[in-house]
Design an enzyme around this catalytic site. Structure first.
Site, PDB file in Angstrom:
ATOM      1  N   CYS A  40     -11.600   6.260  -1.870  1.00  0.00           N
ATOM      2  CA  CYS A  40     -10.866   5.849  -3.442  1.00  0.00           C
ATOM      3  C   CYS A  40     -11.952   5.096  -3.973  1.00  0.00           C
ATOM      4  O   CYS A  40     -11.666   5.426  -5.330  1.00  0.00           O
ATOM      5  CB  CYS A  40      -9.806   4.668  -3.025  1.00  0.00           C
ATOM      6  N   THR A  41     -13.252   5.061  -3.703  1.00  0.00           N
ATOM      7  CA  THR A  41     -14.066   4.563  -4.523  1.00  0.00           C
ATOM      8  C   THR A  41     -15.368   5.305  -4.755  1.00  0.00           C
ATOM      9  O   THR A  41     -16.233   5.253  -5.339  1.00  0.00           O
ATOM     10  CB  THR A  41     -14.827   3.232  -3.800  1.00  0.00           C
TER      11      THR A  41
END
Length: 842
Positions: free
Chosen positions: A817-818
């Protein structure tokens, strides 16, 4: 000698007929169950009647106050055209105001009935001042049964058109200073103050976060039983209006408070203590219906059915705006006496004489500007006219005018009253906006603002109070046609001949900049380029002409819809993220700071830092958006900081933190400068600028900001060919703000510091090292590759993977997600982290 200047004034009226019942006189009459107390609601006006009432339209600037004298009285029989909004503010309806009460309530004291709230929400959301923060505070409302129960328990009911639609609860069970009625009174003052301060910020194109000091000058008291007037209105209003960097104070002197605030604000700016000071006050609930009994007895509608509010911006000398002559301040001394003559001598003739002036040398006076339709019926007479006659009588007595000229003095230097009887609201300040416009147009040279107060109302002294100050046209303003380059007026060039909406829109933007900010704007067109300017095509000749004007100092800056910046120069824009409502810088928005992506991002961070410094932020915080190349660029800037350059880096507001900002951070940035690549930055500016126009026109913002780069010698701000007139005007004011702040000199100074620290050599290391290769990548079953090596930039993913392979570590790429991640065996996790850190990939 330089003085503080009046940069703008905003005014608001809120039509609140159902709150008239809470006014001091109607409350008293209701408690006694008099005929008036039981039947006054029959005499209340509709919103449309209040909207078309001539003094109200004069208050918000749709009608010249001087024109009221030509209208037959009583004015309530004369409807005039004019809408809800005016050039200085608005007249707000009651139902929307109740939603503002809820939106500014931070202790959950206001409850609104759910169907009423749902019915008003859409109109409230469409208001140009409403942000997502206010919308979020509204909630979904409460059932009517819950409201009714609250009222039975002592809450103050809120009615709209006779229907119960909400209530305000007491803030304490026993403390009478926190009773429901007191909290309603205070929230009314706060909400109207917030609305008018937001109008001031919008009308003057001044970011709320740039205000340094708020002086709140209403007549209300906030506190509890231990400190019944402790204060806090100033900070409460500033908090709700987004003035995050300001501090505030409550200043009280009954009706004279606003004039004291004006003098104090001007003195603080002149002394250099604060750069931008706002004087603000909301409405007085107790003053509603003050003379209503007399109005009803004479067959009139109740005219005191509006709350007032004003806000004034005072800042340093810009060479254009009217100056506040703090060397000519009148004051009612403790020993002055309280007769009309003694008061006016102290406030008018004595301060004028100190500069060798007489009352005749003042072309206009702003006194207690109460609407005579409200006061004459109650036996108080025409208060402004009475004040003007006292000043004129002193001029006669002292031999400055003949007695036969007394009435002419009153009519030529005075104005009809047009402000509501809200105590402090009519006292001196209602004409400030009008005076400013008159001075900018060259129609007025000198005016006096007078505020008076009745201290004996507090029963602790029998003294009177008052203070006055002179307002003068700025001597820096040139005569028509005379525009020397050395003049203090900011002279700007505007190049937008290729605008999609044509020349009319460009001219309107320039006109708005002249009217609102007093700028000297010159539109450059291809057909006007001097014959001495050479070039292969009209665009080249136009750009060369502009650069000649900038180099010679004939203009101090420019705004252009097209400009060919050299490589190394990129623009930094100013935006308003939707989650905060505060301004933030965005680097970069057009141009190219470097050919290499990583070097460009690192440079963009520095460029944003430099612009923030030029705008007066001594320690800006810079945050990188999580884009390809951001991690190695961040490392470069970290090395620059370690070398001694004072650049501060942000941390994501997400729970897991990190120094790369996520999408959530874009909506509410935890920083002063957002760093993006040029294409992303350009896209973000366009989205924020066009969200209310359907994409056809850029109607919000300041354009794309100034070009920044090493060796760049000019101030050129960029707009789009789709920028609407308000954006063009705002871009011009942004350029003027930078010109006055010495932006080009600041930019040059910062790049000298960077050169001394070896910034160019550091940037040369930006390119990623060649990927390492192994003859055969190590293999392992995917089921064993479960440990995550995060924090790898997409541009370095291949090289980082090759470094692990060279060490014999099997891998598999993935996306978290990052950003990108590399999956390895749990047993290889720690060794893999060490390898990537050593190679500079994590």
């Amino acid at each position: 000698m330089t003085f503080a200047t009046l940069r703008g004034a905003a005014y608001v009226l809120v039509h609140t007929p159902d709150l008239v019942a809470y006014g001091s006189v109607p409350s008293f009459e209701r408690a006694r169950a008099t005929d008036f107390g039981q039947n006054f609601a029959r005499s209340l006006r509709t919103y449309d009647e209040a909207l078309t009432y001539p003094p109200h339209q004069a208050f918000i600037g749709n009608l010249n106050p001087g024109e009221l004298a030509a209208l037959p009285r009583p004015h309530h029989r004369q409807a005039v055209p004019g809408g809800r909004f005016g050039p200085r503010g608005e007249i707000m309806p009651q139902d929307e105001f109740f939603l503002w009460l809820k939106a500014v309530d931070v202790f959950s004291l206001v409850e609104l009935e759910e169907t009423f709230l749902a019915g008003c929400r859409e109109r409230f959301a469409a208001h140009p001042l409403v942000s997502d923060t206010e919308l979020a505070r509204l909630g979904d409302g409460s059932p009517l049964s819950s409201i009714e129960e609250r009222v039975k328990q002592g809450a103050a009911p809120l009615f709209h058109r006779g229907r119960l639609v909400g209530c305000v609860r007491p803030a304490h069970e026993h403390d009478h200073t926190l009773a429901a009625g007191v909290m309603l009174e205070n929230l009314v003052a706060k909400a109207s103050g917030v609305i008018v301060l937001k109008h001031l910020v919008k009308l003057t194109a001044t970011p709320a976060s740039s205000l340094d000091y708020l002086i709140e000058t209403s007549e209300e008291a906030s506190g509890d039983e231990n400190q019944r007037g402790g204060g806090g209105f100033g900070k409460a209003i500033g908090e709700a209006a987004g003035c995050t960097r300001a501090t505030a104070v409550d200043l009280r002197s009954f009706c004279a408070g606003p004039a004291h605030g004006l003098v104090n604000g001007a003195a603080l700016v002149k002394a250099g203590v604060f750069g931008r000071v706002a004087i603000v006050a909301g409405g007085a609930l107790a003053k509603l219906g003050l003379n209503a009994r007399s109005h009803v007895q004479k067959g009139m509608p109740i005219l005191e059915d509006v709350l007032g509010g004003f806000a004034v911006l005072v800042a340093g000398d810009d060479g254009v705006s009217p100056i506040l002559r703090t060397d000519t301040v009148g004051r009612h001394r403790i020993g002055s006496g309280s007769s009309p003559e003694a008061v006016m001598r102290a406030l008018v003739t004595e301060p004028l004489a100190s500069r060798g002036l007489t009352p005749v040398d003042v072309q206009a006076y702003s006194v207690e500007m109460q609407d005579p339709d409200l006061t004459e019926t109650a036996g108080a007479g025409d208060i402004p006219r009475a004040n003007y006659r006292v000043i004129a009588a002193l001029a006669v007595k002292d031999g400055h005018i003949d007695r036969s000229a007394l009435n002419d003095f009153v009519t030529s230097r005075g104005y009809p009253g047009f402000a509501p009887t809200q105590g402090h609201i009519p006292s001196g300040v209602p004409l400030l906006g009008h005076f400013r416009d008159q001075m900018l147009d060259g129609k007025l040279q000198r005016a006096m603002v007078i505020g008076k107060g009745s201290l004996f109302l507090g029963r602790i002294t029998s003294l009177f109070d008052g203070v006055s100050v002179i307002l003068e046209a700025n001597p820096g303003r040139p005569a028509a046609g005379a525009l020397p380059a050395s003049h203090a007026v900011t002279r700007l060039a505007l190049v937008a001949h290729d605008h999609e909406a044509g020349a009319t829109e460009v001219e309107r933007g320039a006109r708005l900049a002249r009217q609102r900010h007093g700028l000297d704007v010159h539109i450059l067109r291809p057909e006007d380029v001097p014959a001495s300017i050479t070039g292969s095509d009209p665009e080249t000749r136009l750009q060369r002409w502009l650069e000649q004007l900038l180099s010679s100092g004939e203009v101090q800056g420019a705004v252009a819809s097209h400009y060919n910046f050299p490589l190394g120069v990129a623009t930094v824009g100013r935006i308003v993220p939707p989650g905060t409502g505060e301004t933030c810088l965005l680097a970069a928005t057009t141009g190219g700071s470097a050919a290499d992506r990583v070097a460009a991002l690192a440079r963009n961070a520095v460029y944003g830092h430099i612009l923030a410094l030029a705008l007066g932020n001594p320690r800006p915080v810079v945050g990188f958006l999580n884009l390809d190349g951001a991690r190695p660029a961040l490392r470069l800037v970290q090395k620059l900081a370690a070398a001694g350059y004072p650049i501060q880096l942000a941390t994501s507001a997400r729970a897991d933190g990190g120094q790369l900002l996520r999408g959530n951070d874009l909506v509410a940035p935890p920083c002063d400068v957002l760093v993006a690549d040029t294409l992303t930055g350009n896209l973000l500016v366009k989205i924020l600028a066009t969200f209310s126009s359907g994409g056809a026109r850029e109607t919000h913002g300041w354009g794309y900001g100034p070009g920044i780069g090493p060796g760049w010698p000019h101030l050129v701000n960029i707009i789009s060919r789709a920028s609407a007139a308000p954006v063009i005007a705002a871009a011009l004011e942004f350029a003027a703000e930078l010109a006055r702040a010495g932006f080009v000199a600041t930019m040059a100074g910062e790049f000298r510091k960077l050169e001394d620290l070896g910034w160019d050599a550091l940037l040369a290391t930006a390119q990623s090292p060649p990927a390492l290769t192994a003859s055969e990548p190590p293999r392992a079953p995917d089921g064993e590759l479960t440990a995550e090596l995060a924090g790898i930039d997409a541009l370095e993913l291949e090289a980082a993977t090759a470094a692990l392979h060279a060490a014999g570590i099997p891998t598999r790429s993935a996306m978290g997600c990052t950003g990108p991640t590399i999956l390895v065996r749990p047993s290889d996790l720690e060794r893999g982290q060490d390898i990537l850190r050593a190679a500079g990939y994590a």
